[in-house]
Scaffold this motif. Sequence first.
Motif, PDB file in Angstrom:
ATOM      1  N   THR A 180       0.846  -1.188   0.000  1.00 29.33           N
ATOM      2  CA  THR A 180       0.000   0.000   0.000  1.00 29.33           C
ATOM      3  C   THR A 180       0.885   1.243   0.000  1.00 29.33           C
ATOM      4  O   THR A 180       1.883   1.306   0.719  1.00 29.33           O
ATOM      5  CB  THR A 180      -0.925   0.003   1.219  1.00 29.33           C
ATOM      6  N   VAL A 192      -2.130  10.579  -0.939  1.00 28.31           N
ATOM      7  CA  VAL A 192      -3.071   9.765  -1.707  1.00 28.31           C
ATOM      8  C   VAL A 192      -2.770   8.296  -1.408  1.00 28.31           C
ATOM      9  O   VAL A 192      -1.691   7.788  -1.721  1.00 28.31           O
ATOM     10  CB  VAL A 192      -2.943  10.046  -3.218  1.00 28.31           C
ATOM     11  N   ASP A 194      -3.255   4.360  -1.878  1.00 27.79           N
ATOM     12  CA  ASP A 194      -3.643   3.429  -2.941  1.00 27.79           C
ATOM     13  C   ASP A 194      -3.229   2.007  -2.602  1.00 27.79           C
ATOM     14  O   ASP A 194      -2.161   1.769  -2.017  1.00 27.79           O
ATOM     15  CB  ASP A 194      -2.987   3.816  -4.265  1.00 27.79           C
ATOM     16  N   THR A 195      -4.082   1.073  -3.016  1.00 30.14           N
ATOM     17  CA  THR A 195      -3.786  -0.356  -2.923  1.00 30.14           C
ATOM     18  C   THR A 195      -3.543  -0.846  -4.347  1.00 30.14           C
ATOM     19  O   THR A 195      -4.489  -0.975  -5.124  1.00 30.14           O
ATOM     20  CB  THR A 195      -4.968  -1.117  -2.294  1.00 30.14           C
ATOM     21  N   PRO A 196      -2.302  -1.118  -4.727  1.00 33.60           N
ATOM     22  CA  PRO A 196      -2.001  -1.354  -6.143  1.00 33.60           C
ATOM     23  C   PRO A 196      -2.463  -2.692  -6.703  1.00 33.60           C
ATOM     24  O   PRO A 196      -2.642  -2.823  -7.910  1.00 33.60           O
ATOM     25  CB  PRO A 196      -0.472  -1.237  -6.194  1.00 33.60           C
ATOM     26  N   GLY A 247     -13.684   5.788  -2.388  1.00 30.50           N
ATOM     27  CA  GLY A 247     -12.342   5.254  -2.572  1.00 30.50           C
ATOM     28  C   GLY A 247     -11.976   4.128  -1.625  1.00 30.50           C
ATOM     29  O   GLY A 247     -10.972   3.443  -1.828  1.00 30.50           O
ATOM     30  N   HIS A 268      -9.398  -1.926   1.216  1.00 35.61           N
ATOM     31  CA  HIS A 268      -8.527  -1.498   0.114  1.00 35.61           C
ATOM     32  C   HIS A 268      -8.853  -0.043  -0.224  1.00 35.61           C
ATOM     33  O   HIS A 268      -9.930   0.471   0.090  1.00 35.61           O
ATOM     34  CB  HIS A 268      -8.682  -2.412  -1.102  1.00 35.61           C
ATOM     35  N   THR A 270      -8.442   3.299  -3.093  1.00 34.90           N
ATOM     36  CA  THR A 270      -8.195   3.780  -4.450  1.00 34.90           C
ATOM     37  C   THR A 270      -8.282   5.301  -4.454  1.00 34.90           C
ATOM     38  O   THR A 270      -9.374   5.875  -4.350  1.00 34.90           O
ATOM     39  CB  THR A 270      -9.216   3.199  -5.448  1.00 34.90           C
ATOM     40  N   GLY A 271      -7.138   5.944  -4.499  1.00 37.66           N
ATOM     41  CA  GLY A 271      -7.107   7.402  -4.545  1.00 37.66           C
ATOM     42  C   GLY A 271      -7.707   8.077  -3.327  1.00 37.66           C
ATOM     43  O   GLY A 271      -8.266   9.180  -3.446  1.00 37.66           O
ATOM     44  N   ARG A 273      -7.725  10.350  -0.265  1.00 37.48           N
ATOM     45  CA  ARG A 273      -6.891  11.489   0.113  1.00 37.48           C
ATOM     46  C   ARG A 273      -7.080  11.830   1.594  1.00 37.48           C
ATOM     47  O   ARG A 273      -8.221  11.892   2.085  1.00 37.48           O
ATOM     48  CB  ARG A 273      -7.228  12.711  -0.743  1.00 37.48           C
TER      49      ARG A 273
END
Length: 702
Positions: A180, A192, A194-196, A247, A268, A270-271, A273
């Motif tokens: 992460t 930001v 994120d979980t790739p 997110g 998880h 996603t973007g 903030r």
Amino acid sequence: MVDTAERTPPTKKTPSASLAETRSTTTPPGDARARIDVEALGRQLLGDWAEIRLKSRELSSRPEMQKVEGLSLDDQRARTFEQLKLLVENGQVHRAFPKSVGGEEDNGGNIAGFEELVAADPSLQIKSGVQWGLFGAAVLQLGTAPHHEKYLPGIMSLDVPGAFAMTETGHGSDVASVATTATYDEETQEFVIDTPFRGAWKDYLGNAAKDGIAAVVFAQLITKGVNHGVHAFYVPIRDADGAFLPGVGGEDDGLKGGLNGIDNGRLHFTGVRVPRTDLLNKYGDVAEDGTYSSSISSPGRRFFTMLGTLVQGRVSLDGSAVNAAKIALKIAITYGNERRQFTAGSDTDEEVILDYQRHQRRLLPLLATTYAAGFAHEVFLHKFDDVFSGRADSDTDRQDLETIAAALKPLSTWHALDTLQEAREACGGSGFLTENRLTSLRQDLDIYVTFEGDNNVLLQLVAKRLLTDFSRKFAKADAGALARYVVTQAAGKAYHGSGLRSVAQTVKDFGSTGRSVNWLQEPSTQRELLTDRVESMISEVAGKLRPASKLGKKAAADLFNSQQNELIEAARAHAELLQWEAFTDALDKAPDAGTRQVLTWLRDLFGFGLIEKHLAWYLIHGRLSPQRAQAVTAYIDRLLTRIRPHAVDLVDAFGYGPELVRAKIATGAEAARQAEARDYYAAQRASGTAPTPEKSLKSPKR
């Protein structure tokens, strides 16, 4: 056989009742001085935070705080969450927090009270640990004053239930490699999150599936294109209606093998903030322009310092595992002292099963280990309190604390599972009934061996510390110096000063088995044998790893891997030595001579048990002769006979009464059944109405 006299069935008592009320009525045979003052021993076992432990036990004895078996998953979770509210109302959760936000700054007392909750319900204990010992502690230990003022009041009051989002599906023990990311955006001054990929989902998180509305998320901090390693961020995850925020996603881990009062789940991002100021920045910060700064220049040292502040989870697991073992032995030994099977030594009365040597072999060594682990935990807890109070807060003190935590938590959690399983089997079918708690406790404590650090990984950390200490001593030594060390460190420790000149000399023995026992009984001998094993194992591995510094990365890794098992065994031997030393030191605090004598036998049983378990090593390495090896087992058998009359007193001293044990077979039911059966057959014999056994009618063979 010993002690087949009928005992007075235990009576129910209130939480405030004296420990002495549960004492056995048996008069031990042999040395009249070897009597246990149960109440005084109980006070010693409670340790220096006795009042806090007793208050926590009193709270745990309330029915509304205790586990109800057979509830649905949803009902278990709901009940456990309501119990957290009762902890808040009772003032149980504020001890470790700063006085500036209404806490008491009592770190040792906080752990002491917390680990007693295992008697009520392990789900309650662990869920409270997630909320205040992980989520809250991360904000406290990794954040700074603004974070404390902004977030701790809501965490302490349970207005903000939270998750501790460190572990990922693909990375558990290897926290440094979590995937992460938290990338700093200079334009908005936000991170930001994120979980790739799927393996980077945060997993197994208490409070994540349902109750949590925020989380402390551990992620790789990236700013200006540079990855500064794992840092912690405060991240809201749900709105007031319980829906995930934009997110944020996740799912429920579902039904588990135990601890189903906790809503474990996955998260998880996603973007997502979060403000720059929600980086918990005690050890690393990012300025508005994206410049990273830290008071610790080394990334590796910074990472381990951050993780070290969260060591309290391992402290509490060590103590709660010991408490679970105490409850298991209270159940099994009480039952074994009342349950009767087979007329081995009588034509009429059956034998108490705890009088059988095999039953003693099954349970009494576990009892000795539980005492050792309990005394070691008290030392550990003081070390923790000294470090976290600031009284002893140097780098060395913190490293020592982390090493002790990594050494003792594996031993106590493995021991708890072994004890619960053996206790279950020792109670037969009764032990398999849920009403007698052993199977339920076994299921709930199963995960203790892998969370807060997989036990094998933790022991590897201990081994690396031992190797580091060894290498510092011999940083410039050649192979000859190491060989001389192996000889020197064993000299004079076991064999009339003969040292380690040759196997033939070291195994040569003098005198009878009795004299061998006397020699092994000496605390100095036990200490030397246990210490020698640790030192020798580490020196042997160090010698084999010495070429690693001249090898390439892959070859060096392969060489280290070839010694991994030996390293872990050496670390385990080190932890066993710590427990033995703590037990030995505790003997000086025994309340009277009689209690000290029984505890000394119990300490010897623990020490001899360790030596017996590792006899192959001692024989192969010439530390014991075959004759002395036989003396070890012979003396264990003698110790079992000595300790047997005191077994019930030793478990009564744990102080867990019926309201905390909550197992029918350990609260008088079996004693009543046995008394009824014996009275029935005695009345038949007295009245002459007993049927004649068939075999008594047969004529003897001529």
